[in-house]
Scaffold this motif. Structure first.
Motif, PDB file in Angstrom:
ATOM      1  N   SER A  43      32.297 -28.934  30.657  1.00  0.00           N
ATOM      2  CA  SER A  43      31.017 -29.133  31.344  1.00  0.00           C
ATOM      3  C   SER A  43      30.778 -27.999  32.336  1.00  0.00           C
ATOM      4  O   SER A  43      31.714 -27.379  32.846  1.00  0.00           O
ATOM      5  N   ASP A  44      29.492 -27.744  32.624  1.00  0.00           N
ATOM      6  CA  ASP A  44      29.141 -26.690  33.578  1.00  0.00           C
ATOM      7  C   ASP A  44      29.631 -27.031  34.979  1.00  0.00           C
ATOM      8  O   ASP A  44      30.044 -26.148  35.738  1.00  0.00           O
ATOM      9  N   SER A  45      29.594 -28.323  35.327  1.00  0.00           N
ATOM     10  CA  SER A  45      30.037 -28.710  36.675  1.00  0.00           C
ATOM     11  C   SER A  45      31.543 -28.500  36.837  1.00  0.00           C
ATOM     12  O   SER A  45      32.006 -28.103  37.910  1.00  0.00           O
ATOM     13  N   GLN A  47      33.316 -26.198  35.252  1.00  0.00           N
ATOM     14  CA  GLN A  47      33.517 -24.751  35.349  1.00  0.00           C
ATOM     15  C   GLN A  47      33.199 -24.243  36.746  1.00  0.00           C
ATOM     16  O   GLN A  47      33.886 -23.373  37.273  1.00  0.00           O
ATOM     17  N   ALA A  48      32.163 -24.795  37.352  1.00  0.00           N
ATOM     18  CA  ALA A  48      31.745 -24.337  38.676  1.00  0.00           C
ATOM     19  C   ALA A  48      32.778 -24.693  39.744  1.00  0.00           C
ATOM     20  O   ALA A  48      32.856 -24.026  40.780  1.00  0.00           O
TER      21      ALA A  48
END
Length: 149
Positions: A43-45, A47-48
């Protein structure tokens, strides 16, 4: 007698209608192609949340256990692989996309860097199927038996 000839001409048509209705009922409830994700869903979250200086324990809490690890001298890399595939009802699998999240650690087990690789970054490797020849000639089981007589 004309009634009997008429029923004979409709029999193949009726059988075809029943077959089409049966096959239509089977395919309407299930798809012939199913899409799914193999491996880890990145998920992008998540990765962030991974930033330089974080510990391996924190990365494990956020992303989970890596699918693969690699160690080069004093650096370690953890790999999380996400593969989106389509599979037909007949077993044919097609890869739509592949994403690899690589998290690099230093000797102190702290995040140094992260990288995202896709199918465009990969290279196809041809596997050689050649065999190393054995000494002498290859014999089958029956050749060995016949040779012993």
């Amino acid at each position: 007698m004309p009634l009997r000839n008429v029923s004979r001409s409709f029999a193949p048509l009726a059988a075809a209608v029943v077959l089409v209705a049966t096959l239509g009922a089977c395919t309407s409830s299930t798809s012939l192609v199913s899409a799914r994700t193999q491996g880890y869903e990145i998920s992008d979250s998540a990765q962030a949340q991974i930033r330089p200086g974080q510990s391996q324990e924190l990365v494990t809490l956020v992303l989970g256990s890596p699918q693969s690890t690699n160690t080069f001298s004093d650096q370690t890399a953890w790999y999380y692989v996400e593969t989106k595939v389509r599979q037909t009802a007949f077993g044919l699998t097609m890869i739509d996309s592949r994403t690899v999240l690589a998290v690099y650690f230093d000797k102190n087990k702290k995040v140094v860097d992260k990288a995202i690789y896709t199918l465009k970054d990969g290279k196809t490797v041809t596997i050689q199927t050649r065999r190393t020849p054995s000494f002498g000639e290859d014999r089958t089981f029956i050749d060995s038996i016949l040779q012993s007589f």
